[in-house]
Design an enzyme around this catalytic site. Structure first.
Site, PDB file in Angstrom:
ATOM      1  N   GLU A 130      -3.705   3.351   1.873  1.00 46.53           N
ATOM      2  CA  GLU A 130      -3.999   3.357   3.313  1.00 46.53           C
ATOM      3  C   GLU A 130      -4.220   4.820   3.711  1.00 46.53           C
ATOM      4  O   GLU A 130      -3.262   5.605   3.782  1.00 46.53           O
ATOM      5  CB  GLU A 130      -2.824   2.777   4.099  1.00 46.53           C
ATOM      6  CG  GLU A 130      -2.999   2.807   5.594  1.00 46.53           C
ATOM      7  CD  GLU A 130      -1.744   2.359   6.322  1.00 46.53           C
ATOM      8  OE1 GLU A 130      -0.635   2.559   5.802  1.00 46.53           O
ATOM      9  OE2 GLU A 130      -1.880   1.798   7.405  1.00 46.53           O
ATOM     10  N   HIS A 170       0.842  -1.208   0.000  1.00 50.85           N
ATOM     11  CA  HIS A 170       0.000   0.000   0.000  1.00 50.85           C
ATOM     12  C   HIS A 170       0.871   1.250   0.000  1.00 50.85           C
ATOM     13  O   HIS A 170       2.063   1.201   0.301  1.00 50.85           O
ATOM     14  CB  HIS A 170      -0.972   0.025   1.196  1.00 50.85           C
ATOM     15  CG  HIS A 170      -0.340  -0.042   2.552  1.00 50.85           C
ATOM     16  ND1 HIS A 170      -0.362  -1.171   3.344  1.00 50.85           N
ATOM     17  CD2 HIS A 170       0.344   0.886   3.266  1.00 50.85           C
ATOM     18  CE1 HIS A 170       0.273  -0.930   4.472  1.00 50.85           C
ATOM     19  NE2 HIS A 170       0.711   0.312   4.451  1.00 50.85           N
ATOM     20  N   GLU A 185      -2.248  10.829 -10.987  1.00 49.68           N
ATOM     21  CA  GLU A 185      -2.116  10.789 -12.450  1.00 49.68           C
ATOM     22  C   GLU A 185      -3.065   9.738 -12.997  1.00 49.68           C
ATOM     23  O   GLU A 185      -3.095   8.607 -12.491  1.00 49.68           O
ATOM     24  CB  GLU A 185      -0.672  10.440 -12.834  1.00 49.68           C
ATOM     25  CG  GLU A 185      -0.450  10.423 -14.341  1.00 49.68           C
ATOM     26  CD  GLU A 185       0.965  10.029 -14.723  1.00 49.68           C
ATOM     27  OE1 GLU A 185       1.660   9.392 -13.913  1.00 49.68           O
ATOM     28  OE2 GLU A 185       1.381  10.364 -15.846  1.00 49.68           O
ATOM     29  N   HIS A 229       3.139  11.784  -7.268  1.00 44.46           N
ATOM     30  CA  HIS A 229       1.748  11.412  -7.521  1.00 44.46           C
ATOM     31  C   HIS A 229       1.569   9.902  -7.385  1.00 44.46           C
ATOM     32  O   HIS A 229       2.525   9.144  -7.368  1.00 44.46           O
ATOM     33  CB  HIS A 229       1.303  11.853  -8.916  1.00 44.46           C
ATOM     34  CG  HIS A 229       2.153  11.300 -10.021  1.00 44.46           C
ATOM     35  ND1 HIS A 229       3.171  12.010 -10.620  1.00 44.46           N
ATOM     36  CD2 HIS A 229       2.141  10.087 -10.630  1.00 44.46           C
ATOM     37  CE1 HIS A 229       3.727  11.255 -11.556  1.00 44.46           C
ATOM     38  NE2 HIS A 229       3.137  10.089 -11.576  1.00 44.46           N
ATOM     39  N   ARG A 279      -1.776  10.625   4.661  1.00 42.30           N
ATOM     40  CA  ARG A 279      -2.463  11.219   5.805  1.00 42.30           C
ATOM     41  C   ARG A 279      -3.527  12.173   5.287  1.00 42.30           C
ATOM     42  O   ARG A 279      -3.229  13.018   4.419  1.00 42.30           O
ATOM     43  CB  ARG A 279      -1.459  11.958   6.698  1.00 42.30           C
ATOM     44  CG  ARG A 279      -0.472  11.023   7.361  1.00 42.30           C
ATOM     45  CD  ARG A 279       0.435  11.752   8.352  1.00 42.30           C
ATOM     46  NE  ARG A 279       1.335  10.807   8.992  1.00 42.30           N
ATOM     47  CZ  ARG A 279       2.557  10.519   8.525  1.00 42.30           C
ATOM     48  NH1 ARG A 279       3.027  11.140   7.443  1.00 42.30           N
ATOM     49  NH2 ARG A 279       3.313   9.625   9.139  1.00 42.30           N
TER      50      ARG A 279
HETATM   51  C1  LIG Z   1      -1.490  -1.091   9.249  1.00 43.84           C
HETATM   52  C2  LIG Z   1      -0.122  -0.620   8.820  1.00 43.84           C
HETATM   53  O1  LIG Z   1      -0.103  -0.564   7.423  1.00 43.84           O
HETATM   54  C3  LIG Z   1       0.222   0.738   9.311  1.00 43.84           C
HETATM   55  O2  LIG Z   1       0.786   1.541   8.592  1.00 43.84           O
HETATM   56  S1  LIG Z   1      -0.135   1.119  10.953  1.00 43.84           S
HETATM   57  C4  LIG Z   1       1.459   1.824  11.416  1.00 43.84           C
HETATM   58  C5  LIG Z   1       1.299   2.899  12.439  1.00 43.84           C
HETATM   59  N1  LIG Z   1       0.517   3.997  11.922  1.00 43.84           N
HETATM   60  C6  LIG Z   1       0.241   5.070  12.671  1.00 43.84           C
HETATM   61  O3  LIG Z   1       0.620   5.177  13.817  1.00 43.84           O
HETATM   62  C7  LIG Z   1      -0.601   6.132  11.952  1.00 43.84           C
HETATM   63  C8  LIG Z   1      -0.825   7.344  12.824  1.00 43.84           C
HETATM   64  C9  LIG Z   1       0.440   8.194  12.991  1.00 43.84           C
HETATM   65  N2  LIG Z   1       0.131   9.273  13.907  1.00 43.84           N
HETATM   66  C10 LIG Z   1       0.892   8.746  11.650  1.00 43.84           C
HETATM   67  O4  LIG Z   1       0.345   9.800  11.251  1.00 43.84           O
HETATM   68  O5  LIG Z   1       1.740   8.101  11.010  1.00 43.84           O
HETATM   69  C11 LIG Z   1       2.696   3.375  12.806  1.00 43.84           C
HETATM   70  O6  LIG Z   1       3.294   4.163  12.068  1.00 43.84           O
HETATM   71  N3  LIG Z   1       3.167   2.901  13.953  1.00 43.84           N
HETATM   72  C12 LIG Z   1       4.516   3.317  14.392  1.00 43.84           C
HETATM   73  C13 LIG Z   1       5.154   2.149  15.091  1.00 43.84           C
HETATM   74  O7  LIG Z   1       6.351   2.312  15.431  1.00 43.84           O
HETATM   75  O8  LIG Z   1       4.475   1.137  15.304  1.00 43.84           O
HETATM   76 NI    NI Z   2       0.948   1.062   6.525  1.00 40.76          NI
END
Ligand SMILES: C[C@@H](O)C(=O)SC[C@H](NC(=O)CC[C@H](N)C(=O)O)C(=O)NCC(=O)O
Ligand code: NI
Length: 132
Positions: A56, A5, A122, A74, A9
Site C-alpha cells: 500500500e 499489505h 531483498e 526490508h 509512505r
Molecule cells: C485502506 C487502509 O489499508 C488504510 O491503511 S487507510 C488508513 C488511513 N491512512 C491514512 O490516513 C494515510 C495518510 C496518513 N497521513 C498517513 O501518512 O498515515 C489511516 O491511517 N487512518 C487513521 C484512522 O484513524 O482512520
Molecule cells: Ni492500510
C-alpha cells in the site's frame, strides 16, 4: 487471518508506481484519493488482493520525502533469475546495493535493491536448493 499489505509512505507516487510496476513487475491494483485528508493510496502487487499480500503506497499530498529511520528492515520478494533481474534493474537505474550472491553462510542467492524512497527490498532467488 492473513497478511493483507505493508504500507509504505512515498514522496512521489508516480515514481513509486513506475518502479514497482515497470522494474519490479507488479500490477497497479487500485488507486484512491482521499480529498478530506489529502492523501492518495495506490495498491501494487503480483496478484489480486483476495489472495496476495500487497504493498500500500501512501502519498501524503504535502510531503515529498521521509526520514526512514533505523527500524525498518526490508520487504522480501521471491524471484526466478536473480542475476538477470539485477542486471535489468541496474540498466534501468535502480540501486542494487548488495549484488547477487549466496547469503552469508548459506546457499540461497540474494540481493538488495532500494526503491525510489530508499526502502530496502531483498530479492531471493527461489530454487530447489533453498535454505532460506
Ligand atoms: C485502506 C487502509 O489499508 C488504510 O491503511 S487507510 C488508513 C488511513 N491512512 C491514512 O490516513 C494515510 C495518510 C496518513 N497521513 C498517513 O501518512 O498515515 C489511516 O491511517 N487512518 C487513521 C484512522 O484513524 O482512520
Ligand atoms: Ni492500510
Amino acid at each position: 487471518m492473513r497478511m493483507l499489505h505493508t504500507m509504505l509512505r512515498v514522496g512521489d507516487l508516480d515514481r513509486s508506481i513506475k518502479f514497482y510496476t515497470e522494474l519490479m513487475g507488479m500490477k497497479l491494483l487500485r488507486q484512491k484519493d482521499n480529498e478530506e485528508y489529502t492523501y492518495t493510496l495506490a495498491f501494487v502487487g503480483y496478484g489480486d488482493e483476495k489472495d496476495h499480500t500487497v504493498l500500500e503506497l501512501t502519498y501524503n499530498w504535502d510531503q515529498s520525502e521521509y526520514d526512514l529511520g533505523e527500524g525498518f528492515g526490508h520487504i522480501a520478494i521471491g524471484v526466478d533469475d536473480i542475476y538477470a533481474l539485477c542486471e535489468d534493474l541496474e540498466d534501468k537505474g535502480a540501486d542494487v546495493y548488495r549484488k547477487p550472491g549466496p547469503v552469508k553462510g548459506g546457499k540461497t542467492v540474494i540481493a538488495f535493491v532500494r526503491d525510489p524512497d530508499g526502502y530496502a527490498i531483498e530479492l531471493i532467488e527461489r530454487k530447489e536448493s533453498d535454505d532460506l
